[in-house]
Design an enzyme around this catalytic site. Structure first.
Site, mmCIF file in Angstrom:
data_model
loop_
_atom_site.group_PDB
_atom_site.id
_atom_site.type_symbol
_atom_site.label_atom_id
_atom_site.label_comp_id
_atom_site.label_asym_id
_atom_site.label_seq_id
_atom_site.Cartn_x
_atom_site.Cartn_y
_atom_site.Cartn_z
ATOM 1 N N GLY A 103 0.780 -1.234 0.000
ATOM 2 C CA GLY A 103 0.000 0.000 0.000
ATOM 3 C C GLY A 103 0.805 1.274 0.000
ATOM 4 C CB CYS A 116 -16.706 2.342 -28.794
ATOM 5 S SG CYS A 116 -17.812 3.189 -29.869
#
Ligand code: LLP
Length: 430
Positions: free
Chosen positions: A244, A357
């Site tokens: 992290g 798209c």
């Protein structure tokens, strides 16, 4: 961030200019500076060595898993964190020592666990009661045993994007500390001689900039370890504090250096152990992003430009959310440059669009660049983590290639997918 630029104003990575890479491999292209990967790994490893702590730095391979990457992790003497059969398969194919692999997952399948047991990996990080039951059955069938770490959720909310938060109580991962669930799991495990509890694990989230969350988690783990020492005479050999550690994507980010993160953990673990008179455990960590994130960049070729007068200029590139889904998924920010014109001043603001798209396929909003012409080479920085590993074939785009660069040489690490490979599972109907 400082970048190397040659006399022609072309960006260089690992001693190779990006024009050469474009010519050899085409675009879009993930480029890794292997020297940087090594430097990142060593920052962690050397800090623990300096502090005199027995530690394992396990590369979280979900950030970028490929045979070549696992080989680099092996060369750097890292351990490896895998979360699936696919990541384990990659590690074994790369010749990674199984005893230095540990396996995560909130829903490990029987196959995954069987594979882990058969490969004799170092340990399984147990996450839930169902898994304990399945693992027990497998170990009985195979008449063997397995080291395990008990994953707990320490009830800490790290400041990061909701989807990459993992340490809070309301999480799908691990055993909750506050409700007694972790206690119950520990007691269950104590009764199972084939599962040996080596220690505890927690992971509080990803892309974290402050040490406070890690330190708080450390204290909570010591609280429960203290309790189990008193109640059950149990002493943890290992404290795994997860990954992290945040990195810089743009100037908005202000991370600590990797050795500062490691030093802060060591200091807290030593302090907690000393004040509680608890034997100093080994420290394990699992950095993914911090090892590969800033070592990777993506090269794109500029294509169409759409100027909406007084509103915005869209500049489309030959990749997008198929090679980097992070902007669409997390609103992640990146920096971009005109990679062969690094000596030119910025003249215009462009919003960088992918070619999928989908209106949401925007890589960067409002980036200042020199005047861009179709065919220009663009580089997006810090795409080394969760880029290729989350790549997809939306709109049937083939996955981009990955190239490794080091000391002035370059080599392909993952070949570009071919169109025949995109359709390789498709069957014609009768
Ligand atoms: N250990 C565990 C148990 C984890 O769940 C993770 C990440 C890591 C280590 C490594 O975390 P890192 O050091 O890379 O932050 N796809 C997201 C990140 C998801 C992280 C999931 N777990 C992204 O692109 O930001």
């Amino acid at each position: 961030m400082k970048h190397s630029i040659n006399e022609q104003g072309v960006l260089e990575v690992g001693g190779v200019d990006v024009s050469t890479l474009k010519k050899h491999y085409g675009t879009p292209l993930y480029v890794y500076d292997v020297g940087r990967i090594r430097k990142n790994a060593r920052a962690f490893v050397e800090t623990f060595e300096r502090e005199g702590i027995t530690a394992q730095v396990a590369y979280a391979s979900k950030a970028f898993s490929s045979v070549a990457m696992v080989q680099v992790a092996k060369q750097e003497k890292l351990s490896l964190d895998v979360v699936s059969e696919g990541e384990l398969h990659t590690a074994l194919q790369a010749g990674f020592p199984p005893e230095k692999i540990h396996m995560h997952g909130n829903n490990k399948s029987r196959n995954e666990l069987e594979m882990a047991v058969e490969a004799r990996i170092g340990c399984v990080v147990v996450d839930n009661f169902f898994e304990i039951e399945v693992l027990k059955e497998i170990l009985e069938e195979k008449e063997t045993s397995m080291d395990v770490l008990l994953r707990v959720t320490p009830g800490i909310e790290a400041h990061t994007h909701d989807y990459i938060l993992t340490g809070q109580e309301d999480s799908k991962f691990g055993f909750d500390l506050t409700s007694g669930q972790a206690d119950a799991a520990f007691i269950t495990l104590q009764k199972l001689s084939r599962l040996r509890v080596k220690g505890l694990h927690c992971h509080i989230g990803s892309q974290i900039f402050e040490t406070s969350g890690f330190l708080m988690a450390t204290r909570k783990l010591f609280d429960i370890m203290d309790k189990w020492k008193k109640d059950h005479d149990f002493v943890a050999d290992v404290l795994n504090l997860g990954g992290g550690f945040g990195i810089r994507y743009t100037d908005e980010d202000d991370p600590l250096s990797l050795d500062e993160y490691a030093a802060a953990l060591v200091k807290e673990v030593k302090h907690q152990a000393a004040t509680r008179d608890y034997p100093l455990p080994e420290i394990w960590i699992e950095p993914g992003r911090a090892i590969v994130g800033d070592a990777g960049l993506t090269l794109y070729e500029a294509g169409s430009v759409k100027d909406i007068d007084g509103v915005r200029t869209y500049l489309s590139v030959d990749g997008g959310m198929t090679d980097n889904i992070r902007p669409a998924l997390y609103d992640a920010k990146y920096d971009i440059v005109a990679a062969e014109r690094m000596d030119e001043a910025d003249e215009k603001t462009y919003s960088i669009a992918g070619k999928c798209c989908e209106s949401g396929d925007m890589l960067i909003w409002d980036a200042d660049l020199p005047h861009i012409r179709p065919g220009d080479l663009l580089a997006v920085f810090s795409t080394g983590a969760y880029g290729y590993s989350m790549a997809n074939n939306y709109n049937r785009f083939p996955k981009a290639a990955v190239v490794f660069v080091e000391n002035g040489t370059h080599q392909l690490a993952v070949r570009r997918e071919a169109y025949e490979e995109v359709t390789r599972f498709d069957l014609s109907i009768e």
